[in-house]
Motif scaffolding. Structure first.
Motif, short mmCIF file in Angstrom:
data_model
loop_
_atom_site.label_atom_id
_atom_site.label_comp_id
_atom_site.label_asym_id
_atom_site.label_seq_id
_atom_site.Cartn_x
_atom_site.Cartn_y
_atom_site.Cartn_z
N ASP A 74 -4.32 -9.44 -7.62
CA ASP A 74 -3.35 -10.42 -7.11
C ASP A 74 -2.17 -9.75 -6.40
OD1 ASP A 74 -4.88 -12.53 -8.21
OD2 ASP A 74 -3.95 -12.19 -10.17
N CYS A 75 -2.40 -8.57 -5.86
CA CYS A 75 -1.38 -7.88 -5.06
C CYS A 75 -1.84 -7.83 -3.59
CB CYS A 75 -1.16 -6.45 -5.57
SG CYS A 75 -0.41 -6.33 -7.20
N ASP A 76 -0.88 -7.88 -2.72
CA ASP A 76 -1.19 -7.84 -1.29
C ASP A 76 -1.30 -6.38 -0.85
OD1 ASP A 76 -1.65 -8.48 1.31
OD2 ASP A 76 0.43 -9.01 1.78
N VAL A 77 -2.43 -5.76 -1.19
CA VAL A 77 -2.66 -4.35 -0.90
C VAL A 77 -3.75 -4.24 0.17
CG1 VAL A 77 -3.33 -2.12 -1.86
CG2 VAL A 77 -2.00 -3.71 -3.24
N PRO A 78 -3.50 -3.54 1.25
CA PRO A 78 -4.51 -3.40 2.31
C PRO A 78 -5.68 -2.55 1.86
CG PRO A 78 -2.60 -2.04 2.80
CD PRO A 78 -2.22 -2.88 1.62
N LEU A 79 -6.78 -2.72 2.56
CA LEU A 79 -8.00 -2.01 2.22
C LEU A 79 -7.84 -0.49 2.37
CD1 LEU A 79 -10.99 -2.28 1.46
CD2 LEU A 79 -11.52 -2.48 3.89
N GLU A 80 -7.08 -0.06 3.36
CA GLU A 80 -6.89 1.37 3.58
C GLU A 80 -6.19 2.04 2.39
OE1 GLU A 80 -6.05 -1.01 5.59
OE2 GLU A 80 -7.55 -0.79 7.19
N ALA A 81 -5.24 1.33 1.78
CA ALA A 81 -4.53 1.90 0.63
C ALA A 81 -5.48 2.08 -0.56
CB ALA A 81 -3.35 1.01 0.25
N LEU A 82 -6.37 1.12 -0.77
CA LEU A 82 -7.32 1.24 -1.88
C LEU A 82 -8.26 2.41 -1.66
CD1 LEU A 82 -8.19 -2.53 -2.48
CD2 LEU A 82 -6.61 -1.10 -3.77
N GLY A 142 0.80 -1.22 0.00
CA GLY A 142 0.00 0.00 0.00
C GLY A 142 0.82 1.26 0.00
N ARG A 143 2.03 1.23 0.51
CA ARG A 143 2.85 2.43 0.60
C ARG A 143 3.14 3.03 -0.77
NH1 ARG A 143 8.42 3.17 0.73
NH2 ARG A 143 8.73 0.90 0.74
N GLY A 144 3.56 2.19 -1.71
CA GLY A 144 3.86 2.69 -3.04
C GLY A 144 2.63 3.23 -3.75
N LEU A 145 1.49 2.58 -3.57
CA LEU A 145 0.26 3.03 -4.23
C LEU A 145 -0.21 4.37 -3.67
CD1 LEU A 145 -1.73 -0.33 -4.50
CD2 LEU A 145 -0.43 0.85 -6.28
N GLN A 146 -0.01 4.58 -2.38
CA GLN A 146 -0.42 5.85 -1.80
C GLN A 146 0.41 7.01 -2.35
OE1 GLN A 146 -0.20 5.33 2.44
NE2 GLN A 146 -2.10 4.14 2.56
N VAL A 147 1.69 6.78 -2.58
CA VAL A 147 2.53 7.83 -3.18
C VAL A 147 2.06 8.12 -4.60
CG1 VAL A 147 4.87 8.45 -3.84
CG2 VAL A 147 4.48 7.19 -1.72
N VAL A 148 1.70 7.08 -5.33
CA VAL A 148 1.20 7.27 -6.70
C VAL A 148 -0.08 8.10 -6.68
CG1 VAL A 148 0.20 6.09 -8.71
CG2 VAL A 148 2.27 5.18 -7.63
N ALA A 149 -1.00 7.74 -5.79
CA ALA A 149 -2.28 8.46 -5.73
C ALA A 149 -2.10 9.91 -5.30
CB ALA A 149 -3.22 7.74 -4.78
N THR A 182 -8.69 -7.51 -6.37
CA THR A 182 -9.21 -8.82 -5.96
C THR A 182 -9.51 -8.84 -4.47
OG1 THR A 182 -6.92 -9.60 -5.80
CG2 THR A 182 -8.12 -10.13 -7.82
N ASN A 183 -9.77 -7.67 -3.90
CA ASN A 183 -10.09 -7.56 -2.49
C ASN A 183 -11.60 -7.51 -2.33
OD1 ASN A 183 -10.44 -6.87 0.24
ND2 ASN A 183 -8.58 -5.59 0.27
N PRO A 184 -12.22 -8.58 -1.82
CA PRO A 184 -13.69 -8.59 -1.73
C PRO A 184 -14.26 -7.57 -0.78
CG PRO A 184 -12.75 -10.47 -0.58
CD PRO A 184 -11.61 -9.80 -1.29
N ALA A 185 -13.45 -7.03 0.12
CA ALA A 185 -13.95 -6.06 1.09
C ALA A 185 -14.02 -4.65 0.53
CB ALA A 185 -13.05 -6.07 2.34
#
Length: 489
Positions: free
Chosen positions: A461-469, A441-448, A484-487
């Motif tokens: 298929d990435c291990d990204v936490p819900l908070e980052a999404l 999630g850290r890298g995605l947050q910088v991108v956003a 692919t995060n059902p939550a």
């Protein structure tokens, strides 16, 4: 319908006789029976020339309204034979199709009849080829309007079981009526998916359509180099050629011998700018050398899954075609960093590059691209497992105008690479890191936080936490997130 029109036109006395050409599209195992007014021999083609205004139309089986053109139809939907009829124009008194009973005077007209000719032409301009042929059978006025040359700049034929060779012959003969032997209006022919297309059909197009500019015959695996040679040598204005899936096509040149490495005769060049040879499995470096030598004006070239190509072929390509803007060598397993070094010589011209699943490419090759192709807008490096954060760093610092990047299935790319990308490529709109195991999630947050115009993000298929999404969605409100995060929803 064809038989009825034949009887009606026969009642006109001195009017042109009804002549039909059987364009059977049934399979070889299916027994067929020709209609009464259908010619049963090739001699009917000769007699067609004496017809003043023939019109091809499609007689379809009642159980399946398959189209002569404009929409794809599976072969399983055909339960009867498909026949194309060539007939005389409808009688002058016929105002509506299949009208045999006399109607009261107050019911004879139709509101559409009050439209002027230019309005009809505007409507007909949006119809596919098969529907135009059907409109030509309504009445004499519609017949004349439907065959207006301005409506026949494009012909589209589709269908696995359509006998497309005969269909092309019928159509081109009708379109050549005012200018014998040549059709000066036809500029686009689309026969993609017509698996029964052979070299004979392409010979017809080459001989009758000297003004052809666009030809699409994707998936027509019976077409060979000989037919392509006829088209490119007789159609000097051809700019767009799609032969994807034509496995027999191995060369495009102005010489019949594909294996002879000759420069174009008398300085002649093929004017093709767009060439799609995806899935032309037999294409080799020698064939690409010949293509490049004859098609020096190429700007868009797609060589996906041309598995026999190597770095040597790319070297010839860059020598002869320095203006290429878009290039795809996806799934060409023999292309390596040396090939990317050659591609980098395109420099500022290159805007689009796809090297997906080229397993021999590493940071070294990507560094060449980043250094010299600074105007690159799109890069697809999915499945290049040798790509790491170092390659992403060179790419981010040199290609700051990058808008789309696919680095999915690159396990060595991590959050560090994404951070460098986000801090340099502010115009990024599409990013895919699908199945990148090292992305969190850290890298995605910088991108956003830096790429506000992001429109598509693939983190499947990435291990990204819900908070980052949720962080991405908050900062990039127009961004579509594939995950692919059902939550998360």
């Amino acid at each position: 319908m064809g038989a009825n029109s034949g009887k009606q036109s026969g009642s006109e006395g001195k009017a042109s006789s009804s002549i039909s050409s059987d364009l059977s599209s049934s399979t070889d195992q299916t027994s067929t029976k020709a209609p009464k007014n259908a010619a049963t021999s090739e001699d009917s083609d000769v007699s067609m020339r004496t017809l003043s205004t023939p019109s091809p139309a499609l007689i379809l089986p009642r159980s399946s309204p398959a189209l002569f053109n404009g929409s794809s139809t599976s072969s399983s939907s055909f339960t009867a034979e498909t026949v194309a009829m060539v007939h005389s124009p409808p009688p002058a008194g016929l105002t509506h199709p299949q009208r045999c009973l006399r109607q009261p005077r107050d019911q004879q007209g139709a509101p559409i009849d009050i439209l002027p000719d230019h309005a009809f032409l505007q409507i007909f301009a949006h119809l596919p080829t098969n529907q135009l042929c059907r409109c030509a059978r309504v009445c004499r006025r519609w017949y004349n309007l439907a065959w207006d040359p301005r409506l026949w700049r494009t012909v589209r034929l589709t269908g696995d079981v359509l006998h497309v060779d005969r269909a092309l012959r019928v159509l081109t003969r009708r379109l050549c009526q005012d200018t014998p032997n040549v059709c000066l209006t036809l500029e686009t022919v689309v026969v993609s998916g017509c698996r029964r297309l052979t070299d004979r059909g392409m010979y017809t197009v080459a001989q009758c359509c000297p003004e052809l500019r666009r030809l699409e015959m994707a998936g027509c695996y019976n077409v060979s180099n000989e037919a392509v040679f006829e088209v490119v040598s007789r159609c000097p204005n051809l700019e767009h050629l799609d032969v994807s899936g034509c496995s027999k096509v191995t060369c495009i040149s102005l010489t019949r011998e594909a294996s002879i490495k000759l420069s174009p005769l008398h300085g002649q060049q093929i004017s093709i700018r767009f060439l799609d040879m995806t899935d032309c499995f037999a294409l080799e470096d020698e064939g690409l050398h010949t293509i490049a030598a004859h098609c020096t004006q190429l700007t868009h070239l797609y060589l996906r899954r041309c598995v026999r190509l190597t770095d040597e072929g790319l070297r010839f390509l860059v020598i002869y075609c320095p203006s290429i803007r878009e290039l795809s060598v996806s799934d060409c397993r023999f292309v390596s960093d040396f090939g990317l070094r050659e591609i980098a010589k395109l420099e500022g011209h290159l805007r689009y590059l796809s090297i997906a699943h080229c397993g021999r490419i590493t940071d070294v090759g990507v560094r060449y691209i980043a250094k010299y192709c600074v105007r690159l807008r799109y890069l697809n490096a999915r499945g290049c497992e040798g790509l790491t954060d170092h390659g992403i760093e060179h790419l981010a610092k040199s290609c700051s105008k990058l808008k789309s990047l696919d680095i999915g299935k690159c396990p060595l790319v991590s959050d560090a690479g994404l951070e460098l990308l986000a801090l340099n490529c502010f115009n990024l709109k599409r990013l895919s890191v699908k199945a990148c195991e090292s992305i969190t999630g850290r890298g995605l947050q910088v991108v956003a936080a830096n790429c506000f115009d992001l429109q598509l993000l693939n983190v499947q298929d990435c291990d990204v936490p819900l908070e980052a999404l949720r962080f991405v969605k908050r900062h990039c409100k127009r961004c579509v997130i594939e995950h692919t995060n059902p939550a998360f929803f």
